[in-house]
Design an enzyme around this catalytic site. Structure first.
Site, short mmCIF file in Angstrom:
data_model
loop_
_atom_site.label_atom_id
_atom_site.label_comp_id
_atom_site.label_asym_id
_atom_site.label_seq_id
_atom_site.Cartn_x
_atom_site.Cartn_y
_atom_site.Cartn_z
N ASP A 147 37.72 -39.25 35.47
CA ASP A 147 37.93 -40.55 34.86
C ASP A 147 39.12 -41.22 35.57
OD1 ASP A 147 37.62 -42.51 32.77
OD2 ASP A 147 39.16 -41.53 31.61
N PHE A 196 32.45 -44.62 27.10
CA PHE A 196 32.81 -43.28 26.64
C PHE A 196 31.54 -42.49 26.35
CE2 PHE A 196 34.65 -39.85 24.23
CZ PHE A 196 35.77 -39.58 24.99
N ASP A 203 33.12 -34.29 24.78
CA ASP A 203 33.38 -34.46 23.35
C ASP A 203 34.09 -35.77 23.04
OD1 ASP A 203 35.94 -33.66 24.55
OD2 ASP A 203 36.65 -33.54 22.48
N ARG A 209 29.76 -31.96 21.51
CA ARG A 209 29.61 -31.17 22.74
C ARG A 209 28.23 -30.55 22.88
NH1 ARG A 209 34.73 -30.51 25.06
NH2 ARG A 209 36.47 -30.26 23.63
P1 IMP Z 1 40.98 -37.83 33.89
O1 IMP Z 1 42.17 -36.93 33.95
O2 IMP Z 1 41.34 -39.18 33.34
O3 IMP Z 1 40.22 -37.93 35.17
O4 IMP Z 1 40.02 -37.29 32.78
C1 IMP Z 1 39.31 -36.13 32.87
C2 IMP Z 1 39.09 -35.58 31.48
O5 IMP Z 1 39.02 -36.62 30.53
C3 IMP Z 1 37.78 -34.85 31.37
O6 IMP Z 1 37.96 -33.47 31.55
C4 IMP Z 1 37.35 -35.13 29.96
O7 IMP Z 1 37.82 -34.11 29.11
C5 IMP Z 1 38.04 -36.38 29.57
N1 IMP Z 1 37.13 -37.57 29.58
C6 IMP Z 1 37.20 -38.64 30.37
N2 IMP Z 1 36.24 -39.53 30.11
C7 IMP Z 1 35.52 -39.00 29.10
C8 IMP Z 1 34.35 -39.45 28.37
O8 IMP Z 1 33.75 -40.50 28.58
N3 IMP Z 1 33.91 -38.60 27.40
C9 IMP Z 1 34.51 -37.42 27.11
N4 IMP Z 1 35.58 -36.97 27.77
C10 IMP Z 1 36.09 -37.74 28.75
#
Ligand code: IMP
Ligand code: MG
Length: 223
Positions: A147, A196, A203, A209
């Site tokens: 993300d 999302f 989750d 999940r």
């Molecule tokens: P980042 O560190 O922002 O890249 O986010 C990675 C983590 O964010 C993933 O391992 C997920 O646990 C969580 N995440 C990001 N977007 C989503 C989503 O749309 N649904 C659920 N979890 C998300």
């Protein structure tokens, strides 16, 4: 016969049925015919605030097999440690590693930057570390979704200090638009829009999940 009637009543009317009774009824349909699966899926969507199915079970399974084959081609013959980020990645890594036709080791790490909200807190905490030395090993770091990119950046930096022979990243889903650090995963299953998503390990506040597909969560569920 009764379960069919209950299910159809719930689908075509606004009659409220106790959630537990409804879920038990639905469970009877798992593994049944296409139509029943369709009804089952529709019913879960109605139940669980899923706005739409983004990736079906079949799409996910096909793409995971492809990723497994690509990784096998790149890593066969190498000493590989797959590191999966719990909890969300458990479903994906279990299918992915079974699609890799080669010896490998699997380790789990618990790292989190999310509270119960839908955006990153920016800080990545390692709550559980891996149980083996990765020096000289080829590490494949796997997560369910990339993300902001903060999680992969922080964990990759930490793992690189342990001197692996190589380190690459795999994400099942990629929300490219949301990246804040320019980091890309080396292997991506699906590029998805900035919404999302939940299911197949993903989750919202620990729920959803176990949905077999990946769906967009209705914003009203976290408004
Ligand atoms: P980042 O560190 O922002 O890249 O986010 C990675 C983590 O964010 C993933 O391992 C997920 O646990 C969580 N995440 C990001 N977007 C989503 C989503 O749309 N649904 C659920 N979890 C998300
Ligand atoms: Mg996660």
């Amino acid at each position: 016969m009764l379960p069919y009637i209950i299910l159809l009543m719930r689908l075509v009317t606004s009659i409220t049925i106790d959630k537990n009774v409804f879920i038990k009824t639905l469970n009877l349909f798992q593994g049944r015919s296409f139509i029943m699966n369709l009804l089952y899926r529709e019913a879960i969507i109605m139940m669980e605030n899923i706005k739409k199915v983004l990736l079906t079970e079949e799409q996910i399974a096909a793409r995971v097999k492809e990723l497994g084959a690509e990784l096998t081609a790149e890593y066969k013959g190498k000493d590989v440690v797959v590191i999966a980020l719990l909890k969300g990645c458990a479903w994906f890594v279990s299918d992915l590693t079974r699609a890799m036709a080669m010896p490998l080791r699997v380790e789990f790490m618990v790292a989190s930057s999310y509270g119960d909200g839908t955006t990153t807190s920016g800080n990545v905490n390692v709550k559980l570390d891996i149980g083996q030395d990765i020096e000289g090993k080829h590490v494949i770091l796997v997560d369910d979704i990339i993300d902001s990119g903060v999680t992969f950046a922080a964990i990759s930096a930490m793992l690189k200090e342990r001197k692996p022979a190589s380190l690459k990243t795999v994400a099942l889903c990629d929300k490219v638009e949301r990246r804040i650090n320019g980091l890309d995963a080396d292997y991506v299953g699906f590029v998805i829009p900035d919404e999302f998503v939940v299911g197949y390990g993903l989750d919202y506040a620990q729920d959803y999940r176990n949905l077999p597909f990946i769906g967009v969560l209705d914003p009203k569920a976290y408004a």
